[in-house]
Design an enzyme around this catalytic site. Structure first.
Site, PDB file in Angstrom:
ATOM      1  N   GLU B 125      59.192  80.792  34.125  1.00 22.71           N
ATOM      2  CA  GLU B 125      58.485  80.705  35.411  1.00 22.71           C
ATOM      3  C   GLU B 125      57.136  81.421  35.356  1.00 22.71           C
ATOM      4  O   GLU B 125      56.153  80.952  35.914  1.00 22.71           O
ATOM      5  CB  GLU B 125      59.340  81.306  36.530  1.00 22.71           C
ATOM      6  N   ASP B 266      64.358  69.133  31.710  1.00 20.60           N
ATOM      7  CA  ASP B 266      63.254  68.290  32.184  1.00 20.60           C
ATOM      8  C   ASP B 266      61.900  68.542  31.522  1.00 20.60           C
ATOM      9  O   ASP B 266      61.352  67.678  30.844  1.00 20.60           O
ATOM     10  CB  ASP B 266      63.129  68.371  33.704  1.00 20.60           C
ATOM     11  N   GLU B 359      69.614  68.078  45.557  1.00 20.02           N
ATOM     12  CA  GLU B 359      69.590  68.577  44.182  1.00 20.02           C
ATOM     13  C   GLU B 359      70.458  67.706  43.281  1.00 20.02           C
ATOM     14  O   GLU B 359      70.051  67.361  42.182  1.00 20.02           O
ATOM     15  CB  GLU B 359      70.069  70.029  44.141  1.00 20.02           C
ATOM     16  N   GLU B 380      58.787  66.454  42.568  1.00 23.57           N
ATOM     17  CA  GLU B 380      58.875  65.516  41.443  1.00 23.57           C
ATOM     18  C   GLU B 380      58.679  64.044  41.814  1.00 23.57           C
ATOM     19  O   GLU B 380      57.954  63.325  41.140  1.00 23.57           O
ATOM     20  CB  GLU B 380      60.210  65.685  40.710  1.00 23.57           C
ATOM     21  N   THR B 483      53.641  71.687  34.188  1.00 25.18           N
ATOM     22  CA  THR B 483      54.800  71.304  34.998  1.00 25.18           C
ATOM     23  C   THR B 483      54.786  71.966  36.370  1.00 25.18           C
ATOM     24  O   THR B 483      55.621  71.671  37.206  1.00 25.18           O
ATOM     25  CB  THR B 483      56.100  71.594  34.225  1.00 25.18           C
TER      26      THR B 483
END
Lengths: 901, 586
Positions: B125, B266, B359, B380, B483
């Protein structure tokens, strides 16, 4: 607190609650704070004719249903964008129909509402319609007011009452399939089967949500006779091309479902509406896979009483699909003709068209033959069109369908190969035709027209329009050879001058074409109000004033053709369009969709090529052209932008063009297409046909590209050119070269100048940096000075400390010496002590022997006197030393402290 | 002023349905029949208003904490303690065109943010949000009109901050396999008792930021670390070519063996593609293409992607995760647009069902999965819509954007910002607003509706920057979003590294270019005498081709298709809009 036991329980509860409250307050800053969903509010405004049950009261909605014959439920979710968009449409419809239809909107999302608990929808909004108890009929059409209104009206009146002949005509002449029921109402209040028929009409709306099948009811005997319905209760499916059908009530049970199913299965699709619902669907895939398709985009209003354009298209479709000539003409047309003359004026050319239709009894049956290499004609021509012609009138058999007979073609082929000698060598740009008699039948003869089809680079060139439209015109019936220049006499679809006078000649040729050609078209309609996007993607201009567009899409061939947008979509143009597509060697050219919006490269470094400018910029240009094929979405292309810009800035613009083409927006002829992106092609000057591809396995960098260009671009023009050149032209060339050289030098100077300025700038930057660093240096030096000063003081300090240290050391040494002395002295003393002890012992022994010798006594006294004199001095010294040591330790401690400081 | 725009817009929207119905005449009705195209400009302004509602509330109530808590109107630290939302939202400010606020925040960050803190931070992160955010802000700072120091883009205060943050993460990479730990203490390095289990994405999501850092600063340590981790993952894939969900970074044993494209994996795939594009790296791309094959073979069913056992390929969970929705966007980058569109349309149906993406969504049951019903305003699906809209201009994609704006505004907007949806079944709200809402969701929504944004630059505009190493072409488009939606300009990487290497080579070539011109004139005269010499020349050239064009590629096969290319679109793609899909012609 809890003295009374009966209150204990209640107190515990109160306490618990209090605790909870406290907990909640104290937790309000903790993580698990949540908030329930907002209470729903009105979705429709209160002034709206739509009843808004925004708390999802489904039971109340059901209750409301009893009041009205037709009810529309609008199930929505307040957060849903589609519901919000549809809201306006529903209001619009409601305002028009509120006196006849009850509009109820139900919030089917609110999780405490009844609707949410009972219904489970996967999308919103959902529109359900009820006709009394019949329902729900779900509306799945476009969320557009007119379409919804049309559908609601269909539910309101599922059956059309046909009370007169003219109404019957209207009903039957429609392009969409129609189902008619004949019921006599005089016998009983409601004739048997009527209700079933009525329900089947409603039922069909459930499955066929576009409402393509129309249901009509005839109550008059006379009118029923027109469509040869005799018995009350018969159901009739009208078809234009094939025979119309009567519902086989003896085979199938007479139920609503069955009638509906029967109609759906047997309906005839003359033209189909395509209405993609927006979700994932294979509709176009399934339809286009069937074969080439003509897509017609017209603005359509379902509520409009009449749509003249649609009528015209229907006529074209009817003509096109109408294969069976021997059959009696359409009931509708038949009726029209025998009807009052005013119908004739509606369709002015109906009569003439019909007579024409009858007059044509022969149909050439043609086949394309690609000549094998061994064939003698193949030297000059490579494709022949072979037709079987039958002499008018005297057919050996009346029954045969005027379609191509395989045997006939076979026979024709045989005789054609035998007759090869009849062809002469001619220039390749012409069509050569020849007639010869059949071996087997005296009534038929064969026609062969041969030409060369050359698909090459040149096909881009407009001069080679090897197109012809109408073979029948091309040959005479007397078996003569007819040579004909294709270009001069054959009208081209894009050429309006030709096309207009030919209108009447060609008008009939479309009749039954769908059965004669092996490129049968399926016809589809799209509402351009809703689906203009597809037209745009096929090349319709975005700014078109009239949203009418026609395109033939051939998925298998991966091509499509469009009707020139300057032409109106009318019957004649459509017929021509279809015809041009159907004939072999179609004059239609694959339409290349190009990006018409002119977007300049702002800094004019890279030339943006489009379909329209490709020829001019790349092929005709006098420069070396480096062309990048790219697409905006391709990540690998976009990250090359800066490399190309850099390259373009390096290369001289008067000899080089760095260009690019977005191939996702701009189609190119096949021979210029690539299958991967990015692709880099170099079209060298003077040798545009010999384009070179930048090798894929080299990374695209400026040096690599420069090497690539160096290698392929600058080859000198061929020697033969120069040989043919006279001195003059050589001189000219030299001058040109010199000019180029000077311009190049000028450019270089400019470049150098800019470089100089760049260097100046960097110089300035550097100077700034330098001054900065100088300041830094000064600062550093200052720091250094201070540091040195500090060091000096430290040194002084350490020196000082060292001297102290030395002093102390000396003192220590002295002390050690003294100690040594002391130790020596004490040792002496010890020795003396021992001696004394020995003496004492001997004295004692002597004392015992007093009597023996008095001289010994005297001497002993003298010795003891000596001893008492020395001992005190020794102890004194000892004391002195102890004091000294004390001082010493104090000094060393002090020096230690100094060091640590 | 911008904030005041919102109620006005709202009023307008509310006003529309109340418009008196008119038009009994035909012309009006036809106008009503026209397709409802989404008004992009209107929605763009609504997105802008959304941004400021969230951003202003963050500044008012939560700064300098990491995140805003919209229900309690306060802030909290989540991923560290570096005003995360502010760093994350920085480049969104510029994309929205707010230059002055961008400049102000840059100053605030330079003074306020300190990475020498005793905080256990997620390596992943911190990288994507902090390092990525600072890097993109650094690269955009010139565009924002801030005074840049000489040597930009290869140096600058924000770059130094990014480098500092990244250096704090490097200790995590000191493992036997080269795969990083999941958590690192910013002050002390990896904690002694740290778990060695890291998710796949936490290992393979560094190359974009780290390679950018290495190219800009010239220190290869970052890129090397990222590449080593990527290679370790590649080495440990299963026989059928899949990777699992979690791996032990010390022993290289797979701990969670579910293979799929969603949570935990991902961005690994995403970074293989984006890294390949950014660095023009064939190796990364061929890795991805191999994975792509295996994913298609084993996990794809009816345009959904399921979860399978990584060694056997058997389906373990028939679910769709909201994190998987990035996949269509990724596919569009490599030109697989028809597949992308089909999958996108599947995902869109889930949105239509709930007003957000849960989710987990059980595909056969068509409903959410227990305890995974939340929607934390993830970006997304919108991200994919933006990429696909660039490629197809399909109005359906704008409809998704419209739905997203309506849903988020109507469901999650509260007084102090936008709250995470805790449960999509009843739209309960949670007291959190993740920083990616401002960094990604709003950014992609805005870019979807703003076709002319400089982020969509197709190379028609660019800037020339003079650096001491030569002139660089920058801002020529082709931005790579990391991302966390922080854009990186590939030209900047080139500018700081390749430019220096190539410069003298180019100079030599240009000299040759000009001299050849002169030579050409000479040969011109010569070839008039002997024309045969010319025909021999090309053959000589081909033999010396390998010598002339140097390349660093290793592949031996000559006719191989370069992995760094997209296929051109087939004919039927012309009609692949508004929900229509085509089956392959096979």
């Amino acid at each position: 607190m809890a003295r009374r036991p009966e209150l204990l329980c209640g107190a515990a509860v109160v306490l618990g609650c209090a605790l909870l409250v406290v907990l909640k307050v104290s937790c309000s800053r903790a993580k698990d704070v949540t908030m329930p969903a907002k209470i729903p509010v009105n979705f429709f405004s209160s002034r709206s004719p739509v009843i808004d049950l925004f708390r999802g009261q489904l039971d109340y909605a059901d209750h409301l249903r009893q009041d009205s014959e037709v009810v529309l439920y609008f199930f929505y979710a307040p957060w849903c964008g589609q519901s919000i968009a549809a809201r306006e449409e529903i209001e619009h419809v409601a305002s028009r129909l509120s006196d006849q239809v009850l509009f109820v909107a139900v919030n089917c999302w609110w999780n405490q509402g009844k609707c949410r608990k009972q219904k489970h929808f996967f999308y919103f909004p959902v529109i359900h319609l009820y006709h009394r108890s019949f329902g729900p009929i779900e509306y799945k059409g476009p969320m557009s007011a007119v379409y919804i209104e049309k559908f609601v009206r269909r539910v309101m009146t599922p059956l059309l009452y046909i009370s007169s002949r003219s109404k019957l005509l209207d009903f039957l002449s429609n392009y969409e399939p129609g189902v008619l029921g004949y019921f006599e109402f005089n016998a009983s209040p409601q004739p048997p089967g009527y209700l079933t028929f009525f329900t089947s009409a409603l039922h069909s709306l459930k499955k066929d949500y576009l409402g393509t099948i129309r249901f009509g009811v005839i109550t008059d005997k006379q009118i029923a006779k027109e469509v040869s319905l005799m018995r009350s209760g018969t159901v009739y499916l009208h078809r234009h091309v094939n025979n119309s059908l009567i519902y086989p009530s003896e085979v199938m049970n007479y139920t609503a479902e069955n009638i509906c199913k029967w109609a759906l299965e047997n309906q005839e699709m003359l033209i189909r509406w395509l209405r993609p619902h927006g979700g994932k669907s294979l509709l176009l895939n399934n339809e286009l896979k069937k074969g080439p398709a003509l897509l017609l985009f017209i603005p359509f209003n379902p509520l409009a009483e009449s749509n003249p354009l649609l009528d015209e298209i229907t006529k074209v479709a009817l003509e096109y699909k109408n294969c069976n000539k021997s059959q009696a003409p359409e009931p509708a047309q038949h009726l029209r003709e025998s009807d009052s003359p005013d119908f004739g004026s509606v369709v002015p050319d109906a009569r003439t068209k019909l007579t024409e239709t009858f007059s044509i009894t022969e149909y050439p049956c043609c086949n394309t033959v690609v000549l094998p290499q061994w064939h003698s004609i193949s030297r000059t021509h490579n494709v022949c069109e072979l037709c079987v012609n039958q002499t008018v009138g005297v057919k050996p058999s009346q029954v045969t369908v005027p379609q191509c007979n395989f045997l006939e073609i076979e026979a024709a082929l045989n005789s054609f190969y035998l007759q090869e000698r009849t062809f002469f060598q001619v220039a390749s740009n012409t069509i050569e035709c020849s007639n010869f008699l059949s071996f087997y039948s005296p009534f038929s003869y064969y026609t062969a027209c041969c030409r060369t089809v050359n698909r090459g680079l040149l096909s881009l060139d407009n001069s080679k329009k090897t197109i012809f439209q109408n073979l029948e015109v091309a040959f005479s019936s007397h078996g003569k050879k007819v040579k004909k220049d294709a270009q001069s006499s054959i009208p081209h679809i894009e050429d309006r001058n030709y096309f207009v006078p030919d209108l009447h000649v060609n008008g009939t040729n479309i009749t039954g074409l769908s059965c004669r050609t092996n490129k049968t078209l399926n016809l589809y309609l799209l509402d351009s109000n809703l689906f203009w996007k597809y037209a745009e993607r096929l090349g319709a201009s975005r700014a078109a004033r009239v949203k009418e567009f026609a395109a033939i899409v051939d998925l298998k061939e991966e091509t499509h053709y469009i009707l020139d947008q300057n032409q109106a979509v009318v019957r004649s143009t459509l017929e021509n369009f279809i015809q041009n597509f159907s004939i072999i060697y179609s004059p239609l050219k694959r339409h290349l969709v190009g990006d018409s919006s002119v977007h300049f490269h702002v800094q004019h470094v890279i030339t943006e090529v489009t379909t329209n400018t490709f020829h001019e910029v790349v092929l005709l240009s006098e420069k070396d052209v480096l062309l990048l094929y790219y697409a905006q979405w391709c990540g690998f292309c976009a990250s090359l932008n800066h490399i190309f810009i850099q390259l373009a800035r390096f290369l001289p613009p008067d000899n080089f063009t760095v260009a690019r083409i977005d191939v996702s927006q701009n189609d190119l002829p096949w021979e210029f297409m690539t299958d991967r992106l990015p692709t880099i092609l170099l079209f060298p000057q003077n040798r545009k046909d010999q384009s070179v591809k930048f090798p894929e396995d080299f990374s695209v960098t400026v040096p690599n590209l420069l090497k690539f260009i160096l290698r392929y671009s600058s080859l000198p023009s061929s020697a033969s050119d120069l040989e043919s050149c006279t001195k003059e032209c050589l001189q000219k060339e030299e001058i040109a070269l010199q000019q180029r050289r000077t311009s190049h030098l000028e450019r270089e100077i400019e470049k150098l100048r800019s470089e100089v300025s760049a260097i100046h700038q960097t110089h300035e930057q550097l100077e700034a940096q330098l001054s900065e660093s100088r300041a830094e240096e000064r600062r550093l030096q200052q720091q250094k000075h201070t540091l040195e000063r500090q060091r000096k003081t430290l040194q002084l300090h350490s020196e000082h400390l060292q001297t102290i240290c030395e002093q102390k050391n000396k003192e220590l040494e002295e002390m050690a010496e003294k100690l040594q002395e002391l130790a020596d002295a004490s040792e002496n003393l010890l020795k003396e002590n021992a001696l004394l002890r020995v003496l004492v012992a001997s004295m004692e022994r002597k004392l015992e022997n007093k009597d023996e010798n008095k001289k010994y006594v005297l001497s002993e006294e003298m010795l003891s006197n000596d001893n008492t004199g020395t001992i005190p001095t020794a102890t004194d010294r000892l004391h002195d030393e102890r004091v000294d040591i004390n001082i010493d330790t104090r000094v060393t401690e002090q020096s230690k402290e100094n060091r640590t400081e | 002023m911008l904030r005041s725009l919102y109620p006005l817009l709202c009023l307008y929207v509310l006003h529309v349905p109340g418009r008196p119905p008119q038009g009994a005449n035909r012309g009006e009705v036809v106008a009503g029949a026209a397709a409802h195209e989404v008004d992009a400009a209107l929605y763009r302004e609504r997105v802008r208003a959304m941004f400021y509602h969230a951003y202003d509330n963050y500044l008012a109530h939560a700064f300098p904490y990491d995140e805003l808590r919209p229900l309690t109107c306060d802030g909290q630290d989540t991923w560290g303690s570096f005003s995360l939302t502010l760093i994350d939202a920085l480049d969104t400010l510029l994309i929205l065109g707010n230059v002055s606020e961008f400049q102000r925040v840059v100053d605030v960050l330079q003074e306020g943010v300190d990475f020498d803190i005793d905080v256990n931070a997620s390596v992943f992160e911190t990288n994507i949000r902090v390092v990525g955010g600072l890097l993109s802000a650094h690269l955009l700072s010139k565009k924002a009109g801030t005074e840049v120091e000489p040597g930009w883009p290869c140096s600058g205060p924000l770059l130094r901050m990014a480098e500092e943050a990244a250096r704090k993460l490097l200790p995590a990479f000191q493992t036997p396999t080269g795969m990083p730990f999941g958590t690192v203490n910013l002050l002390h390095g990896v904690n002694p008792g740290e778990t060695p289990v890291t998710c796949t994405a936490g290992i393979g999501t560094f190359i974009v930021e780290f390679a950018t850092l290495s190219h800009l600063t010239g220190d290869p340590v970052f890129e090397d670390a990222a590449r080593k981790a990527l290679k370790a993952l590649w080495k440990n894939r299963s026989d059928i070519g899949l990777v699992g969900n979690h791996i032990d970074v010390v022993t290289a044993k797979w701990v969670a063996q579910d293979a799929g494209i969603g949570a935990g994996v991902d961005s690994y795939f995403e970074y293989l593609v984006k890294g390949a594009i950014l660095l023009q790296d064939e190796e990364l791309m061929s890795m991805f293409l191999e994975y792509n094959k295996a994913i298609k073979n084993y996990t794809k069913f009816d345009d959904w992607y399921l979860w399978v056992q990584m060694y056997k390929g058997t389906v373990t969970m028939p679910i769709f995760q909201s994190l998987e929705a990035y996949w269509p966007g990724l596919q569009s980058l490599i030109g697989d647009i028809d597949n992308a569109m089909r999958t996108f349309l599947n995902y869109y149906t889930v949105w239509k069902q709930f007003g957000g993406l849960p989710e987990f969504y059980n595909i056969p049951q068509g409903y959410t999965v227990e305890k995974r019903e939340g929607y934390p305003l993830r970006p997304e699906l919108i991200e994919s819509a933006m990429y696909l809209y660039r490629a197809t201009q399909d109005p359906t994609l704008l409809e998704l954007g419209r739905d997203a704006v309506e849903s988020i505004e109507r469901i999650s907007k509260v007084e102090c910002g936008f709250a995470t949806i805790k449960d999509l079944r009843d739209h309960r709200l949670d007291n959190r607003m993740e920083s990616f809402f401002l960094a990604e969701t709003v950014k992609y929504l805005y870019l979807l509706f703003d076709a002319d944004n400089f982020m969509h630059n197709d190379g028609s505009t660019f800037n020339i920057v003079l650096t001491p190493y030569g002139e660089c072409v920058l801002d020529a488009g082709g931005y790579i979003f990391n991302t966390e939606a922080h854009p990186i300009d590939p030209a900047a990487l080139h500018c700081c590294k390749k430019q220096k290497e190539e410069r003298w080579e180019i100079e030599d070539l240009m000299r040759e270019f000009y001299s050849l011109k002169r030579n050409k004139k000479l040969t011109l005269k010569r070839t008039t005498d002997k024309s045969e010499g010319e025909s021999q020349k090309p053959s000589v050239d081909t033999s010396s081709e390998d010598g002339r064009i140097k390349t660093n590629l290793k592949n031996n096969t000559k006719r191989k298709i370069s992995p760094l290319s997209c296929p051109n679109q087939p004919f039927n793609s012309k009609l692949e809009v508004m929900g229509q899909v085509f089956l392959d012609n096979t």
